[in-house]
Design a protein around this motif. Sequence first.
Motif, PDB file in Angstrom:
ATOM      1  N   CYS A  20       0.838  -1.201   0.000  1.00 32.40           N
ATOM      2  CA  CYS A  20       0.000   0.000   0.000  1.00 32.40           C
ATOM      3  C   CYS A  20       0.873   1.251   0.000  1.00 32.40           C
ATOM      4  CB  CYS A  20      -0.885   0.042   1.238  1.00 32.40           C
ATOM      5  SG  CYS A  20      -1.932  -1.409   1.423  1.00 32.40           S
ATOM      6  N   ILE A  21       0.359   2.281  -0.674  1.00 33.17           N
ATOM      7  CA  ILE A  21       1.033   3.581  -0.715  1.00 33.17           C
ATOM      8  C   ILE A  21       0.224   4.561   0.131  1.00 33.17           C
ATOM      9  CG2 ILE A  21       1.749   5.481  -2.230  1.00 33.17           C
ATOM     10  CD1 ILE A  21       3.287   2.801  -2.597  1.00 33.17           C
ATOM     11  N   GLY A  22       0.907   5.302   0.971  1.00 33.00           N
ATOM     12  CA  GLY A  22       0.253   6.333   1.769  1.00 33.00           C
ATOM     13  C   GLY A  22       0.643   7.710   1.265  1.00 33.00           C
ATOM     14  N   ILE A  42       5.405   3.651   2.047  1.00 38.07           N
ATOM     15  CA  ILE A  42       5.053   2.252   1.760  1.00 38.07           C
ATOM     16  C   ILE A  42       4.689   1.507   3.038  1.00 38.07           C
ATOM     17  CG2 ILE A  42       5.936   0.049   0.859  1.00 38.07           C
ATOM     18  CD1 ILE A  42       8.017   1.679  -0.701  1.00 38.07           C
ATOM     19  N   PHE A  43       3.607   0.724   2.979  1.00 35.99           N
ATOM     20  CA  PHE A  43       3.344  -0.238   4.051  1.00 35.99           C
ATOM     21  C   PHE A  43       2.692  -1.466   3.444  1.00 35.99           C
ATOM     22  CE2 PHE A  43      -0.284   2.622   3.812  1.00 35.99           C
ATOM     23  CZ  PHE A  43      -1.390   1.809   3.973  1.00 35.99           C
ATOM     24  N   LEU A  44       2.506  -2.503   4.253  1.00 31.38           N
ATOM     25  CA  LEU A  44       1.992  -3.782   3.755  1.00 31.38           C
ATOM     26  C   LEU A  44       0.736  -4.196   4.509  1.00 31.38           C
ATOM     27  CD1 LEU A  44       5.368  -5.755   3.708  1.00 31.38           C
ATOM     28  CD2 LEU A  44       4.101  -5.065   1.675  1.00 31.38           C
ATOM     29  N   HIS A  68     -12.695   4.891   6.131  1.00 35.48           N
ATOM     30  CA  HIS A  68     -12.674   4.397   4.741  1.00 35.48           C
ATOM     31  C   HIS A  68     -11.602   5.144   3.959  1.00 35.48           C
ATOM     32  CE1 HIS A  68     -14.641   8.176   3.562  1.00 35.48           C
ATOM     33  NE2 HIS A  68     -15.527   7.964   4.534  1.00 35.48           N
ATOM     34  N   GLU A  69     -10.901   4.431   3.084  1.00 35.07           N
ATOM     35  CA  GLU A  69      -9.968   5.042   2.123  1.00 35.07           C
ATOM     36  C   GLU A  69     -10.186   4.353   0.785  1.00 35.07           C
ATOM     37  OE1 GLU A  69      -5.896   4.920   3.444  1.00 35.07           O
ATOM     38  OE2 GLU A  69      -6.295   6.154   5.231  1.00 35.07           O
ATOM     39  N   ILE A  70     -10.781   5.065  -0.162  1.00 38.98           N
ATOM     40  CA  ILE A  70     -11.035   4.466  -1.476  1.00 38.98           C
ATOM     41  C   ILE A  70      -9.788   4.633  -2.343  1.00 38.98           C
ATOM     42  CG2 ILE A  70     -12.063   6.545  -2.527  1.00 38.98           C
ATOM     43  CD1 ILE A  70     -13.502   3.047  -2.977  1.00 38.98           C
ATOM     44  N   GLU A  71      -9.406   3.588  -3.081  1.00 36.55           N
ATOM     45  CA  GLU A  71      -8.123   3.620  -3.793  1.00 36.55           C
ATOM     46  C   GLU A  71      -8.171   2.831  -5.113  1.00 36.55           C
ATOM     47  OE1 GLU A  71      -4.809   2.820  -1.213  1.00 36.55           O
ATOM     48  OE2 GLU A  71      -5.732   3.959   0.428  1.00 36.55           O
ATOM     49  N   LEU A  72      -7.348   3.233  -6.051  1.00 39.53           N
ATOM     50  CA  LEU A  72      -7.093   2.422  -7.247  1.00 39.53           C
ATOM     51  C   LEU A  72      -6.147   1.288  -6.863  1.00 39.53           C
ATOM     52  CD1 LEU A  72      -7.027   1.985 -10.414  1.00 39.53           C
ATOM     53  CD2 LEU A  72      -4.980   3.428 -10.392  1.00 39.53           C
ATOM     54  N   LEU A  99     -10.738  -0.668  -1.130  1.00 38.46           N
ATOM     55  CA  LEU A  99     -10.849   0.084   0.126  1.00 38.46           C
ATOM     56  C   LEU A  99      -9.717  -0.347   1.051  1.00 38.46           C
ATOM     57  CD1 LEU A  99     -14.667  -0.095   0.991  1.00 38.46           C
ATOM     58  CD2 LEU A  99     -13.315   2.017   0.863  1.00 38.46           C
ATOM     59  N   ASP A 100      -8.960   0.642   1.518  1.00 36.76           N
ATOM     60  CA  ASP A 100      -7.918   0.406   2.527  1.00 36.76           C
ATOM     61  C   ASP A 100      -8.518   0.863   3.866  1.00 36.76           C
ATOM     62  OD1 ASP A 100      -5.741   0.612   4.258  1.00 36.76           O
ATOM     63  OD2 ASP A 100      -4.857   2.328   3.215  1.00 36.76           O
ATOM     64  N   MET A 101      -9.161  -0.061   4.569  1.00 36.56           N
ATOM     65  CA  MET A 101      -9.794   0.299   5.847  1.00 36.56           C
ATOM     66  C   MET A 101      -8.697   0.483   6.897  1.00 36.56           C
ATOM     67  SD  MET A 101     -12.849   0.503   4.784  1.00 36.56           S
ATOM     68  CE  MET A 101     -13.677   0.893   6.327  1.00 36.56           C
ATOM     69  N   ALA A 120      -2.863  -1.052  12.683  1.00 36.40           N
ATOM     70  CA  ALA A 120      -3.971  -0.191  12.262  1.00 36.40           C
ATOM     71  C   ALA A 120      -4.460  -0.528  10.861  1.00 36.40           C
ATOM     72  CB  ALA A 120      -3.535   1.269  12.305  1.00 36.40           C
ATOM     73  N   LYS A 121      -3.714  -1.415  10.177  1.00 33.37           N
ATOM     74  CA  LYS A 121      -3.965  -1.651   8.752  1.00 33.37           C
ATOM     75  C   LYS A 121      -4.147  -3.116   8.373  1.00 33.37           C
ATOM     76  CE  LYS A 121      -3.130   2.538   6.800  1.00 33.37           C
ATOM     77  NZ  LYS A 121      -4.057   3.210   5.852  1.00 33.37           N
ATOM     78  N   CYS A 122      -3.849  -4.040   9.295  1.00 32.75           N
ATOM     79  CA  CYS A 122      -3.694  -5.446   8.891  1.00 32.75           C
ATOM     80  C   CYS A 122      -4.874  -6.339   9.239  1.00 32.75           C
ATOM     81  CB  CYS A 122      -2.452  -6.046   9.547  1.00 32.75           C
ATOM     82  SG  CYS A 122      -2.636  -6.247  11.336  1.00 32.75           S
TER      83      CYS A 122
HETATM   84 MG    MG Z   1      -4.630   4.092   2.107  1.00 32.05          MG
END
Ligand code: MG
Length: 218
Positions: A20-22, A42-44, A68-72, A99-101, A120-122
């Motif tokens: 994932c790109i932040g 960068i994170f995973l 919510h984070e909507i992403e390509l 979606l990157d919740m 927070a992401k996994c």
């Molecule tokens: Mg994101």
Amino acid sequence: MKKIKLKNCNKEFTIGKIVCIGRNYLEHIKELGNEISEKPVIFLKPSSALIFSGEKILHPTFSENMHHEIELVLLIGNRIKNASLQEAEESIIGYAVGLDMTLRDLQDKLKSKGHPWTIAKCFDTSAVVSEFISKEDYQITLEEKISLKVNDVIKQDEKLNLMMFKPAEIVEYLSTFMTLEEGDLIFTGTPKGVGKVVRGDKLVGSIDNIGRLEVTVE
Ligand code: MG
């Protein structure tokens, strides 16, 4: 092992890592009060976090503020390492909306201590994807609109061309640090408008000509 199919293509892909790109859209960096980065952040996420449109996002009990984070999302089609920009472009073989919740309360605490954001992401169901469209079927222009509605109210609505680092640049950069392989997914960052969701919310995300996803929070 989770698998995906490309629309109009019989080949199945086993999902590998999710990169994932932040901080890839200026107005989103500003809304969270973050610093602009000269290189992609960068994170995973683990592949166990992945669900598909139509499934449910399970709100973790250990957070009070899930965003919510909507992403390509990009699908990688072959193994690359230290790729040129052209090799990076050629390695992208499909696109989806994702979606990157994110558990913003946990992330804020971790950031303040300088710790990794991983927890927070996994969590399970934190990565949602639509069907994937093949690059052979659709050439992305970045003029497409990316949008997200929560309970029919538009929350995020921007053009992909507001991305600071474009898809091939992201892939080229990532490949300097890690080998990318067939079935890897790349979430390319979210535009402004992120916000809290609660149990019972319905999320509908879309990117023009690419795809649509629909999930509820449970
Ligand atoms: Mg994101």
